[in-house]
Design a protein around this motif. Structure first.
Motif, mmCIF file in Angstrom:
data_model
loop_
_atom_site.group_PDB
_atom_site.id
_atom_site.type_symbol
_atom_site.label_atom_id
_atom_site.label_comp_id
_atom_site.label_asym_id
_atom_site.label_seq_id
_atom_site.Cartn_x
_atom_site.Cartn_y
_atom_site.Cartn_z
ATOM 1 N N ALA A 49 50.879 17.426 42.942
ATOM 2 C CA ALA A 49 49.794 16.511 42.551
ATOM 3 C C ALA A 49 49.930 15.165 43.259
ATOM 4 C CB ALA A 49 49.781 16.329 41.036
ATOM 5 N N ALA A 68 44.192 5.636 42.958
ATOM 6 C CA ALA A 68 44.788 6.815 42.331
ATOM 7 C C ALA A 68 45.928 7.414 43.160
ATOM 8 C CB ALA A 68 43.710 7.877 42.097
ATOM 9 N N ASP A 69 46.174 6.883 44.349
ATOM 10 C CA ASP A 69 47.216 7.395 45.240
ATOM 11 C C ASP A 69 48.587 7.040 44.672
ATOM 12 O OD1 ASP A 69 49.034 7.893 47.325
ATOM 13 O OD2 ASP A 69 47.549 7.393 48.859
ATOM 14 N N ARG A 70 49.389 8.065 44.339
ATOM 15 C CA ARG A 70 50.722 7.845 43.772
ATOM 16 C C ARG A 70 51.835 8.148 44.757
ATOM 17 N NH1 ARG A 70 51.501 11.211 39.064
ATOM 18 N NH2 ARG A 70 50.236 12.735 40.144
ATOM 19 N N SER A 89 45.437 9.241 49.348
ATOM 20 C CA SER A 89 44.100 8.751 49.718
ATOM 21 C C SER A 89 44.110 7.280 50.079
ATOM 22 C CB SER A 89 43.138 8.944 48.545
ATOM 23 O OG SER A 89 43.535 8.102 47.461
ATOM 24 N N ASP A 108 48.368 15.704 46.573
ATOM 25 C CA ASP A 108 46.911 15.759 46.400
ATOM 26 C C ASP A 108 46.294 14.384 46.190
ATOM 27 O OD1 ASP A 108 47.164 18.509 46.603
ATOM 28 O OD2 ASP A 108 46.968 18.864 44.449
ATOM 29 N N SER A 109 47.072 13.440 45.680
ATOM 30 C CA SER A 109 46.537 12.096 45.417
ATOM 31 C C SER A 109 46.467 11.237 46.674
ATOM 32 C CB SER A 109 47.382 11.384 44.348
ATOM 33 O OG SER A 109 48.580 10.848 44.898
#
Length: 161
Positions: A20, A30-32, A26, A23-24
């Motif tokens: 995940a 929300a990018d972790r 970006s 997938d974040s």
């Protein structure tokens, strides 16, 4: 010049949790995984998917392969003289532990034969360790041994500003 550069971190987290994080990716709120605001933001022309183009700072790339929750590969489009790819992968070790690995494999030509070892490599290594710190903090709530920038990386960052 052939370059093979690997950074990885064993995380006490299930593979889907680590996936995940990939997938974040970006550059947005929300990018972790990406270590913003300490490094130039990752930007893509669309959500993470095959064909998405973007990059960070002078480094440009296109998503050439993507398995959600598992793996993403980017082919370099710049800087000039970078020929190859980099990727993030979530590699399960067992039910509760996963290795997050970043691999860069490329051939350099022209000016990149000098710019990679003198500037891009030290910056890349520092940025990737910061990214793995973010992943560790996201999965485990803390970072056991936070990465530290070398004096040379601090100098390069000052010159880049």
């Amino acid at each position: 010049m052939g370059v093979y550069n690997v950074h990885e971190r064993l995380l006490e987290a299930k593979a889907d949790e680590v996936g995940a994080l990939i997938d974040s990716l970006s550059g947005g709120a929300a990018d972790r995984l990406w270590p913003h605001p300490d490094w130039p933001a990752v930007e893509f022309d669309r959500p993470l998917a095959v064909g998405a183009s973007g990059g960070h700072g002078p480094v440009r790339y296109t998503v050439t392969a993507y398995v959600p929750g598992t793996w993403v590969r980017f082919a370099f489009g710049g800087p000039r003289g970078f020929h190859g790819f980099h990727e993030y992968a979530a590699l399960p070790v067992d039910e509760e532990r996963t290795v997050l690995r970043h691999t860069l494999a490329m051939r350099t030509s022209g000016p990149a034969r000098l710019t990679w070892p003198l500037a891009f490599r030290p910056m890349h290594d520092a940025c990737l360790e910061d990214s793995l710190d973010r992943a560790e903090a996201a999965c485990m709530g803390t970072v056991a041994r936070p990465a530290r920038w070398s004096p040379y990386v601090r100098l390069l960052r000052a010159l880049a500003r």
